[in-house]
Design an enzyme around this catalytic site. Structure first.
Site, PDB file in Angstrom:
ATOM      1  N   ASP A  94      58.182  -4.777  19.686  1.00 44.82           N
ATOM      2  CA  ASP A  94      59.478  -4.390  20.229  1.00 44.82           C
ATOM      3  C   ASP A  94      60.331  -5.607  20.556  1.00 44.82           C
ATOM      4  OD1 ASP A  94      58.881  -1.737  19.964  1.00 44.82           O
ATOM      5  OD2 ASP A  94      58.584  -1.342  22.096  1.00 44.82           O
ATOM      6  N   TYR A 121      60.731  -3.290  31.871  1.00 43.71           N
ATOM      7  CA  TYR A 121      60.788  -3.915  33.191  1.00 43.71           C
ATOM      8  C   TYR A 121      60.951  -2.863  34.289  1.00 43.71           C
ATOM      9  CZ  TYR A 121      61.915  -7.968  36.195  1.00 43.71           C
ATOM     10  OH  TYR A 121      61.914  -8.957  37.144  1.00 43.71           O
ATOM     11  N   GLU A 163      67.633  -3.565  29.600  1.00 46.65           N
ATOM     12  CA  GLU A 163      68.121  -3.567  30.971  1.00 46.65           C
ATOM     13  C   GLU A 163      68.974  -4.784  31.289  1.00 46.65           C
ATOM     14  OE1 GLU A 163      65.188  -6.258  30.608  1.00 46.65           O
ATOM     15  OE2 GLU A 163      64.386  -4.223  30.748  1.00 46.65           O
ATOM     16  N   ASP A 221      64.267  -8.587  45.789  1.00 52.96           N
ATOM     17  CA  ASP A 221      64.152  -9.520  44.664  1.00 52.96           C
ATOM     18  C   ASP A 221      65.348  -9.376  43.743  1.00 52.96           C
ATOM     19  OD1 ASP A 221      61.790 -10.516  45.595  1.00 52.96           O
ATOM     20  OD2 ASP A 221      60.519  -9.575  44.085  1.00 52.96           O
ATOM     21  N   SER A 257      60.755   2.204  29.996  1.00 54.39           N
ATOM     22  CA  SER A 257      59.322   1.929  29.875  1.00 54.39           C
ATOM     23  C   SER A 257      59.012   0.437  29.880  1.00 54.39           C
ATOM     24  CB  SER A 257      58.772   2.566  28.591  1.00 54.39           C
ATOM     25  OG  SER A 257      59.469   2.079  27.459  1.00 54.39           O
TER      26      SER A 257
END
Length: 278
Positions: free
Chosen positions: A68, A186, A142, A173, A184
């Site tokens: 991926d 991070y 993301e 964080d 699916s």
């Protein structure tokens, strides 16, 4: 019509390079097929004509051979050009084609393009992050906004608003905004929800927040604003690759990008991929 094909093999992967060479030889033997090119690293390894991956954006089809991560790289470089993913990785949420099936699938797609000029595909939304005078490259997985470093003493305060409405504010964080494709990745490691790839949504997930709210699923048309403060430095990062250093207080706007990624050929089975997650 002639069909122009680009092939990108995972860097330093001999198995991927060998398959790329097989595909080139097969397509070059076919009638009425335009010249096939490979990426620079692969071309050097197998002695074939090569171009930068970004130069494949004008091709009719680009084949990504690897995991991926390779497909994410290809998508960043070629934009909305149709991509076929051949899976050499473990999970393969984006790459559905096995190496054993690659030649037949690619030749069938090329034949369809030659006959009809078009192939059906599935569009995957990408995210755009921007500030007052900058915009990151679109993210398929993301957008992350985080402090100078992860862990104790390294966080940042982030206020998250959705369409102008306050959702959460906490020292954390960071905060990430994920597409269904990225749910699916991070997002999952930060205890965000899995989202079926057919869902038309985005996910907002805080990362190790002191005063955490549950992850929030929002409409893809939502305007998400991340206001950063409480640290000397912060970062906005697209798919873990492209980053922008921020000087808090700073604001990052996140929304769906205009140009989605187009995947063609057989589609990966989402539930089969879940079984391989650790």
């Amino acid at each position: 019509m002639d069909v122009a094909v680009g092939i990108v093999a995972q860097r330093d992967n001999e198995r991927a390079q060998e398959l790329a060479e097989t595909l080139v030889e097969t397509l070059e033997r076919a009638d009425d097929t335009a010249a096939v090119v490979v990426d620079e690293a692969t071309g050097t390894a197998i002695g074939r004509e090569h171009v930068p991956v970004a130069a494949m954006a004008d091709r009719d089809l680009v084949v990504s051979i690897g995991g991926d991560g390779t497909l994410l790289f290809v998508a960043r470089e070629v934009g909305s050009t149709p991509i076929l993913g051949v899976n050499l990785g473990e999970v393969g949420f984006l790459n559905a084609v096995t190496p054993a099936d690659a030649v037949s699938v690619v030749t069938d797609l090329v034949a369809t393009l030659r006959e009809t000029g078009d192939i059906e595909g599935r569009e995957l939304a990408r995210l755009r992050a921007s500030g007052d005078d900058w915009t990151l490259e679109p993210a398929l997985n993301e957008i992350v906004v985080h402090g100078p470093r992860r862990g104790r003493g390294g966080g940042v305060t982030v206020e998250t608003r959705v369409d102008g409405e306050h959702y959460a504010e906490s020292h954390a964080d960071g905060v990430l905004v994920a597409t269904p494709t990225g749910s699916s990745a991070y997002n999952l490691s930060e205890r965000g929800p899995l989202v079926h790839p057919a869902a038309d949504t985005l996910v907002v997930t805080q990362m190790a927040a002191a005063n955490a709210m549950p992850p929030l699923v929002v409409d893809p048309d939502a305007e998400i604003t991340l206001a950063v403060s409480g640290a000397d430095t912060a970062y906005a990062i697209s798919d873990g690759r492209t980053r922008r250093e921020l000087e808090p207080p700073a604001t990052v706007e996140v929304s769906v990008a205009d140009d989605p990624v187009t995947l063609v050929g057989p589609q990966a089975n989402f539930f089969d991929g879940l079984e391989k997650l650790e």
